[in-house]
Design a protein around this motif. Structure first.
Motif, short mmCIF file in Angstrom:
data_model
loop_
_atom_site.label_atom_id
_atom_site.label_comp_id
_atom_site.label_asym_id
_atom_site.label_seq_id
_atom_site.Cartn_x
_atom_site.Cartn_y
_atom_site.Cartn_z
N ALA A 74 0.68 -0.97 0.10
CA ALA A 74 -0.28 -0.36 0.03
C ALA A 74 0.94 1.46 0.52
N SER A 75 2.23 1.31 -0.10
CA SER A 75 2.81 3.00 0.68
C SER A 75 4.44 2.66 0.49
N TYR A 107 -8.19 9.26 6.36
CA TYR A 107 -7.76 7.82 6.36
C TYR A 107 -7.74 6.42 7.43
N THR A 134 0.51 6.75 0.60
CA THR A 134 -0.54 5.63 1.38
C THR A 134 -1.80 5.42 0.16
N TRP A 136 -5.50 3.53 -1.15
CA TRP A 136 -6.38 2.32 -0.79
C TRP A 136 -7.37 1.93 -1.99
#
Length: 221
Positions: A74-75, A107, A134, A136
């Motif tokens: 994700a990051s 977030y 990040t 999503w």
């Protein structure tokens, strides 16, 4: 005589410091700053340039970075470090889709942070020494997709007096006079002309280094 044909003029920090000290008569013609004078001025120059970043996005610091997403990750740490992000685009087969930016609170409010899929949102975590984005949902099914990040990078440090300044040519005169104005306080020298020129030169830069405005007028106006 023909012109030079070059547009690469630049000054080192040492040259900027020397000219700034001459503007307030701390140095005379042909004199060079001492090691202590140069170090004091180098620190002041860094403080000056870093503070100028707070006055809005500068076109010359707008940078595009391509990030290769990894399935299940994700990051991503961005380099160069960004102060602000203007656009984050998910590119799939040469088609760009803009992602929506979340605040930290938004977030943190996500109940399913580990949900997977094609990202639709991002959170920019701007720390003291790192810049992390990040995504999503967490990317999955990645094959040839890429992430395009457009933002305002941090001005590079003046680490040594032999360094060139991380600034365009048109900034150099403003930096010299702004530094001279800051240094005048350290040396107890009052120079209203230098102070006025420093303000005037920076005002011109601040007004010029922006995207042009586009106006639409109704027909017949």
């Amino acid at each position: 005589m023909p012109t030079s044909g070059t547009t690469t003029f630049s000054l080192t920090a040492q040259q900027v410091i020397t000219r700034a000290l001459r503007r307030i008569n701390v140095l005379g013609e042909g004199e060079a700053p001492t090691a202590d004078q140069a170090e004091d001025a180098r620190i002041e120059m860094n403080l000056l340039l870093k503070t100028w970043q707070l006055d809005g996005v500068s076109l010359w610091r707008t940078t595009t970075q391509s990030v290769t997403p990894v399935n299940g990750t994700a990051s991503y740490t961005l380099s160069p470090r960004f102060r602000t992000l203007q656009d984050v685009l998910w590119r799939d087969s040469d088609t760009d889709r803009r992602l929506t930016q979340m605040t930290r609170a938004e977030y943190e409010d996500l109940s399913a942070k580990t949900a997977t899929g094609a990202p639709v949102k991002f959170y920019h975590d701007r720390q003291r020494s790192t810049s992390v984005i990040t995504l999503w949902p967490v990317p999955t099914g990645v094959t040839t997709q890429t992430l395009r990040v457009v933002g305002e990078r941090i001005i590079e440090d003046v680490a040594a007096v032999g360094d060139d300044l991380d600034a365009p040519q048109e900034y150099l005169d403003a930096v010299i006079y702004a530094l001279a104005s800051r240094l005048s306080g350290l040396y107890g020298v009052e120079n209203p002309r230098v102070d006025a020129l420093a303000e005037s030169l920076y005002a011109r830069l601040a007004g010029d280094d922006r995207e042009p405005s586009v106006y639409f007028f109704p027909r017949g106006a």
